[in-house]
Design an enzyme around this catalytic site. Structure first.
Site, short mmCIF file in Angstrom:
data_model
loop_
_atom_site.label_atom_id
_atom_site.label_comp_id
_atom_site.label_asym_id
_atom_site.label_seq_id
_atom_site.Cartn_x
_atom_site.Cartn_y
_atom_site.Cartn_z
N GLY A 1 4.61 -8.84 -1.75
CA GLY A 1 5.19 -8.18 -2.91
C GLY A 1 4.69 -6.76 -2.98
CB CYS A 2 4.06 -4.62 -5.90
SG CYS A 2 3.39 -3.02 -6.30
CG PHE A 3 1.87 -1.14 -1.49
CD1 PHE A 3 1.94 -0.51 -2.73
CD2 PHE A 3 2.45 -0.51 -0.41
CE1 PHE A 3 2.56 0.71 -2.89
CE2 PHE A 3 3.09 0.73 -0.56
CZ PHE A 3 3.14 1.33 -1.81
CD1 TRP A 4 0.54 0.34 -5.79
CD2 TRP A 4 1.71 -0.14 -7.64
NE1 TRP A 4 1.40 1.38 -6.04
CE2 TRP A 4 2.12 1.12 -7.16
CE3 TRP A 4 2.30 -0.65 -8.79
CZ2 TRP A 4 3.10 1.88 -7.79
CZ3 TRP A 4 3.28 0.11 -9.42
CH2 TRP A 4 3.67 1.36 -8.93
CB CYS A 5 -0.18 -7.25 -6.59
SG CYS A 5 0.91 -6.96 -7.99
#
Length: 183
Positions: free
Chosen positions: A14-18
């Site tokens: 998913g989102c790389f921030w997570c």
């Protein structure tokens, strides 16, 4: 791939921030870099291009870790329990191939471990695990403002609504694998 005593793991969930925020808390992790890989567009992709879904790249993190502290297998278990590996090209509200669940392996040994962890973890989910296992291609570091995103933007809505609960789950499920400075 080994750098001194460190190895690399490249993962997309998913989102790389997570995923970046998750691995920054894991003992034995030296560095986490957000970036892109797995696409077919020429040149270094931009965030905007990757978000379009047209480049074929996935949002990933490249994790530099010390295998004498945390094994690749343990990293993958943390990864597989920190996102939903049963949804194809989707994590929550993030939809598109750029958000696919994927393990990019750096060696045949990593490939074997990834296949085994995926097989072992599959029965714990109601739906089949669809995590892609592919050889690493060119890794492109994401723009500077994506690096250390959660730590720099904790009050931002996405961070508090999506990442903070994932970190709480990590701290509960994998407390024994976290850096001592993490409470």
């Amino acid at each position: 791939m080994t750098t001194n005593n460190f190895e690399l793991a490249t993962l997309g969930g998913g989102c790389f921030w997570c995923i970046e925020a998750i691995f920054q808390e894991v003992a034995g992790v030296e560095k986490v870099v957000s970036g892109y890989t797995g696409g077919n567009a020429p040149g270094k992709p931009t965030y905007r291009e990757v978000c379009s879904g047209l480049t074929g790249h996935a949002e990933v993190v490249q994790v530099t870790f010390d295998p004498s502290v945390i094994s690749y297998e343990d990293l993958l278990v943390i990864f597989m329990t920190s996102h939903d590996p049963t949804t194809l090209n989707r994590q929550g509200a993030d939809v598109g191939s750029q958000y696919r669940s994927v393990i990019y392996y750096h060696s045949e040994e990593q490939k074997k471990i990834a296949e085994e962890v995926t097989k072992q973890i599959d029965p714990y989910y109601e739906n089949p695990v669809v995590t892609e296992i592919s050889p690493i291609e060119t890794f492109y570091e994401a723009e500077d403002y994506h690096q250390d995103y959660y730590n720099n933007n904790q009050a931002q809505g996405y961070c508090s609504a999506v990442i903070t609960p994932k970190l709480a789950k990590l701290r509960k499920m994998h407390a024994d694998k976290l850096k001592k400075t993490v409470s």
